[in-house]
Motif scaffolding. Structure first.
Motif, PDB file in Angstrom:
ATOM      1  N   GLY A  48       0.827  -1.200   0.000  1.00  0.00           N
ATOM      2  CA  GLY A  48       0.000   0.000   0.000  1.00  0.00           C
ATOM      3  C   GLY A  48       0.860   1.249   0.000  1.00  0.00           C
ATOM      4  N   THR A  49       0.288   2.369   0.430  1.00  0.00           N
ATOM      5  CA  THR A  49       1.006   3.647   0.363  1.00  0.00           C
ATOM      6  C   THR A  49       1.578   4.086   1.707  1.00  0.00           C
ATOM      7  OG1 THR A  49      -1.104   4.780   0.705  1.00  0.00           O
ATOM      8  CG2 THR A  49      -0.376   4.506  -1.574  1.00  0.00           C
ATOM      9  N   THR A  50       0.885   3.752   2.813  1.00  0.00           N
ATOM     10  CA  THR A  50       1.352   4.262   4.113  1.00  0.00           C
ATOM     11  C   THR A  50       2.804   3.899   4.407  1.00  0.00           C
ATOM     12  OG1 THR A  50      -0.903   4.166   4.970  1.00  0.00           O
ATOM     13  CG2 THR A  50       0.863   4.306   6.606  1.00  0.00           C
ATOM     14  N   PRO A  51       3.211   2.642   4.179  1.00  0.00           N
ATOM     15  CA  PRO A  51       4.581   2.281   4.580  1.00  0.00           C
ATOM     16  C   PRO A  51       5.677   2.797   3.657  1.00  0.00           C
ATOM     17  CG  PRO A  51       3.474   0.350   3.695  1.00  0.00           C
ATOM     18  CD  PRO A  51       2.472   1.454   3.686  1.00  0.00           C
ATOM     19  N   GLY A  77       3.526  -9.423   3.407  1.00  0.00           N
ATOM     20  CA  GLY A  77       2.255  -9.785   4.043  1.00  0.00           C
ATOM     21  C   GLY A  77       1.167 -10.058   3.036  1.00  0.00           C
ATOM     22  N   ASP A  78       1.297  -9.444   1.868  1.00  0.00           N
ATOM     23  CA  ASP A  78       0.319  -9.675   0.807  1.00  0.00           C
ATOM     24  C   ASP A  78       0.840  -9.111  -0.505  1.00  0.00           C
ATOM     25  OD1 ASP A  78      -0.030  -6.953   1.532  1.00  0.00           O
ATOM     26  OD2 ASP A  78      -2.069  -6.969   0.756  1.00  0.00           O
ATOM     27  N   GLU A  79       0.172  -9.510  -1.575  1.00  0.00           N
ATOM     28  CA  GLU A  79       0.561  -9.032  -2.903  1.00  0.00           C
ATOM     29  C   GLU A  79      -0.630  -9.036  -3.839  1.00  0.00           C
ATOM     30  OE1 GLU A  79       4.053  -7.824  -4.428  1.00  0.00           O
ATOM     31  OE2 GLU A  79       2.049  -7.038  -4.896  1.00  0.00           O
ATOM     32  N   ARG A  80      -0.560  -8.106  -4.772  1.00  0.00           N
ATOM     33  CA  ARG A  80      -1.629  -8.022  -5.778  1.00  0.00           C
ATOM     34  C   ARG A  80      -1.302  -8.962  -6.936  1.00  0.00           C
ATOM     35  NH1 ARG A  80      -1.336  -2.249  -4.876  1.00  0.00           N
ATOM     36  NH2 ARG A  80      -2.051  -1.865  -2.742  1.00  0.00           N
ATOM     37  N   ASP A  81      -2.337  -9.267  -7.755  1.00  0.00           N
ATOM     38  CA  ASP A  81      -2.144 -10.216  -8.868  1.00  0.00           C
ATOM     39  C   ASP A  81      -1.623  -9.490 -10.104  1.00  0.00           C
ATOM     40  OD1 ASP A  81      -4.442  -8.801  -9.427  1.00  0.00           O
ATOM     41  OD2 ASP A  81      -5.569 -10.513 -10.208  1.00  0.00           O
ATOM     42  N   SER A  89       2.346  -3.242  -7.868  1.00  0.00           N
ATOM     43  CA  SER A  89       3.008  -4.339  -7.139  1.00  0.00           C
ATOM     44  C   SER A  89       3.590  -3.840  -5.809  1.00  0.00           C
ATOM     45  CB  SER A  89       4.140  -4.912  -8.002  1.00  0.00           C
ATOM     46  OG  SER A  89       5.033  -5.645  -7.201  1.00  0.00           O
ATOM     47  N   ASN A  90       3.266  -4.532  -4.729  1.00  0.00           N
ATOM     48  CA  ASN A  90       3.882  -4.196  -3.433  1.00  0.00           C
ATOM     49  C   ASN A  90       5.380  -4.455  -3.474  1.00  0.00           C
ATOM     50  OD1 ASN A  90       1.545  -3.317  -2.150  1.00  0.00           O
ATOM     51  ND2 ASN A  90       1.016  -5.363  -1.418  1.00  0.00           N
ATOM     52  N   TYR A  91       5.763  -5.513  -4.199  1.00  0.00           N
ATOM     53  CA  TYR A  91       7.202  -5.816  -4.301  1.00  0.00           C
ATOM     54  C   TYR A  91       7.933  -4.649  -4.961  1.00  0.00           C
ATOM     55  CZ  TYR A  91      11.601  -7.579  -5.968  1.00  0.00           C
ATOM     56  OH  TYR A  91      12.938  -7.698  -6.231  1.00  0.00           O
ATOM     57  N   GLY A 155     -11.154  -1.372   6.914  1.00  0.00           N
ATOM     58  CA  GLY A 155     -10.694  -2.232   8.003  1.00  0.00           C
ATOM     59  C   GLY A 155      -9.933  -3.462   7.547  1.00  0.00           C
ATOM     60  N   HIS A 156      -9.670  -3.572   6.234  1.00  0.00           N
ATOM     61  CA  HIS A 156      -8.854  -4.737   5.823  1.00  0.00           C
ATOM     62  C   HIS A 156      -7.418  -4.535   6.278  1.00  0.00           C
ATOM     63  CE1 HIS A 156      -7.582  -2.391   2.178  1.00  0.00           C
ATOM     64  NE2 HIS A 156      -6.515  -3.156   2.283  1.00  0.00           N
ATOM     65  N   THR A 157      -6.732  -5.667   6.444  1.00  0.00           N
ATOM     66  CA  THR A 157      -5.304  -5.611   6.757  1.00  0.00           C
ATOM     67  C   THR A 157      -4.618  -6.737   6.008  1.00  0.00           C
ATOM     68  OG1 THR A 157      -3.665  -5.419   8.551  1.00  0.00           O
ATOM     69  CG2 THR A 157      -5.413  -7.070   8.838  1.00  0.00           C
ATOM     70  N   ALA A 158      -3.385  -6.562   5.622  1.00  0.00           N
ATOM     71  CA  ALA A 158      -2.763  -7.420   4.618  1.00  0.00           C
ATOM     72  C   ALA A 158      -3.764  -7.465   3.453  1.00  0.00           C
ATOM     73  CB  ALA A 158      -2.402  -8.787   5.191  1.00  0.00           C
ATOM     74  N   SER A 159      -4.099  -8.656   2.961  1.00  0.00           N
ATOM     75  CA  SER A 159      -5.212  -8.705   1.997  1.00  0.00           C
ATOM     76  C   SER A 159      -6.330  -9.558   2.564  1.00  0.00           C
ATOM     77  CB  SER A 159      -4.749  -9.233   0.637  1.00  0.00           C
ATOM     78  OG  SER A 159      -4.105  -8.189  -0.092  1.00  0.00           O
ATOM     79  N   ASP A 209      -9.163   9.308   6.742  1.00  0.00           N
ATOM     80  CA  ASP A 209     -10.048   8.315   6.113  1.00  0.00           C
ATOM     81  C   ASP A 209     -10.035   6.985   6.870  1.00  0.00           C
ATOM     82  OD1 ASP A 209      -7.992   6.679   3.684  1.00  0.00           O
ATOM     83  OD2 ASP A 209      -7.354   8.068   5.241  1.00  0.00           O
ATOM     84  N   LYS A 210      -9.136   6.841   7.810  1.00  0.00           N
ATOM     85  CA  LYS A 210      -9.046   5.586   8.574  1.00  0.00           C
ATOM     86  C   LYS A 210      -9.720   5.714   9.948  1.00  0.00           C
ATOM     87  CE  LYS A 210      -6.276   4.059   5.326  1.00  0.00           C
ATOM     88  NZ  LYS A 210      -4.888   3.589   5.468  1.00  0.00           N
ATOM     89  N   ALA A 211     -10.212   6.899  10.296  1.00  0.00           N
ATOM     90  CA  ALA A 211     -10.694   7.148  11.667  1.00  0.00           C
ATOM     91  C   ALA A 211     -11.850   6.232  12.060  1.00  0.00           C
ATOM     92  CB  ALA A 211     -11.109   8.608  11.815  1.00  0.00           C
TER      93      ALA A 211
HETATM   94  C1  6PG Z   1      -2.031  -3.582   0.160  1.00  0.00           C
HETATM   95  C2  6PG Z   1      -1.612  -3.542   1.601  1.00  0.00           C
HETATM   96  C3  6PG Z   1      -2.818  -3.295   2.419  1.00  0.00           C
HETATM   97  C4  6PG Z   1      -2.630  -1.930   3.017  1.00  0.00           C
HETATM   98  C5  6PG Z   1      -3.945  -1.277   3.224  1.00  0.00           C
HETATM   99  C6  6PG Z   1      -3.758   0.190   3.586  1.00  0.00           C
HETATM  100  O1  6PG Z   1      -1.558  -4.446  -0.586  1.00  0.00           O
HETATM  101  O2  6PG Z   1      -2.810  -2.677  -0.195  1.00  0.00           O
HETATM  102  O3  6PG Z   1      -0.819  -4.521   2.025  1.00  0.00           O
HETATM  103  O4  6PG Z   1      -3.117  -4.193   3.413  1.00  0.00           O
HETATM  104  O5  6PG Z   1      -1.906  -2.015   4.215  1.00  0.00           O
HETATM  105  O6  6PG Z   1      -4.656  -1.378   1.999  1.00  0.00           O
HETATM  106  O7  6PG Z   1      -3.258   0.796   2.430  1.00  0.00           O
HETATM  107  P1  6PG Z   1      -2.750   2.321   2.453  1.00  0.00           P
HETATM  108  O8  6PG Z   1      -1.550   2.312   3.333  1.00  0.00           O
HETATM  109  O9  6PG Z   1      -2.434   2.571   1.012  1.00  0.00           O
HETATM  110  O10 6PG Z   1      -3.880   3.144   2.995  1.00  0.00           O
END
Ligand code: 6PG
Length: 254
Positions: A48-51, A77-81, A89-91, A155-159, A209-211
């Motif tokens: 994602g973008t936060t990290p 922790g997860d990856e897109r197809d 790609s997270n990678y 509220g999703h985390t990883a995928s 947006d996460k509040a």
């Molecule tokens: C992904 C992430 C996912 C991410 C959340 C938050 O592949 O998108 O691993 O779990 O942590 O979607 O995403 P943002 O940090 O972009 O808000």
């Protein structure tokens, strides 16, 4: 599992920058401690973008000899197809923000092949790799030294996405892959049992947006809390730290 273990340690920082800086210090400390105690640090990264800013900060502010990067083993922790060079790609994101700038050997970096023709087989292969590389005992769930998570506005985390009960209820597989209806795409992801076994879990959540999801994540109503996947994160023996900025924490009392 004690009540204390069920609830994360909560850190609220004034801004996303200071929240990111707080997590960067924790990451450095966990890596140094893990390497000192066990000779290596197995780290499952968030996408994602936060990290992005976290990975960038680790590169920009950490002296190379401050962190024993060669002893760090990187997982996801997860990856897109999508292919590894795809903008989604997270990678690719991790490669550009972190891996291209620190001395971690390619053999110690394990991308998820979520673009594989047979994504289920690829998930099973990833689990085998993870059990082999991270695990100390083949009969025990491998214990990551550090699992970094984010959280989406839903509220999703990883995928691990809301409403995907088969994946959310998975207790045997440590890595799985499935079609995510809300995305219309496949995802590969670690599962809750693998997160639960980790020595340290850090969830970094910033932005207004996460509040709403943060409020659900920390509420006392178990049904509401469990209605979001991040609310199902449990860490059995390790530490669980939730790091927020004030925007993400704005609905919390006090
Ligand atoms: C992904 C992430 C996912 C991410 C959340 C938050 O592949 O998108 O691993 O779990 O942590 O979607 O995403 P943002 O940090 O972009 O808000």
């Amino acid at each position: 599992m004690s009540e204390a273990q069920k609830k994360p340690k909560i850190v609220v920082e004034p801004t996303d920058e200071s929240a990111t800086a707080w997590v960067a210090e924790l990451v450095k400390s966990v890596i140094c401690q893990s390497v000192a105690q066990r000779g290596r640090c197995c780290w499952a990264l968030a996408g994602g973008t936060t990290p992005r800013d976290l990975y960038q900060r680790l590169v920009d502010t950490v002296a190379e000899d401050e962190v024993p990067w060669p002893a760090v083993e990187i997982f996801f922790g997860d990856e897109r197809d999508v292919p590894q060079d795809d903008v989604d790609s997270n990678y690719r994101m991790v490669q550009r923000t972190l891996l291209d700038h620190v001395p971690i050997a390619p053999d110690n970096v394990h991308p998820m092949r979520a673009d594989a023709e047979d994504i289920q087989a690829a998930a099973a292969e990833y689990e085998r790799t993870l059990r082999e590389r991270v695990g100390d005992d083949p009969n025990e769930t491998p214990r990551f030294d550090l699992v970094l998570l984010g959280m989406g506005g839903d509220g999703h985390t990883a995928s691990l996405f809301p409403g995907c009960s088969e994946t959310l209820e998975e207790q045997d597989k440590l890595v799985t892959a499935y079609h995510v209806p809300v995305l219309g795409r496949d995802r590969m992801t670690i599962t809750f049992p693998l997160i639960a076994a980790a020595r340290n879990v850090v969830m970094l959540v910033t932005g207004p947006d996460k509040a709403e999801a943060v409020d659900a994540l920390l509420c006392d109503d178990e049904e509401r809390r469990r209605s979001i996947p991040a609310g199902r994160v449990r860490v059995e023996e390790g530490t669980f730290t939730l790091v927020l900025d004030e925007d993400a924490a704005r609905l919390l009392d006090g």
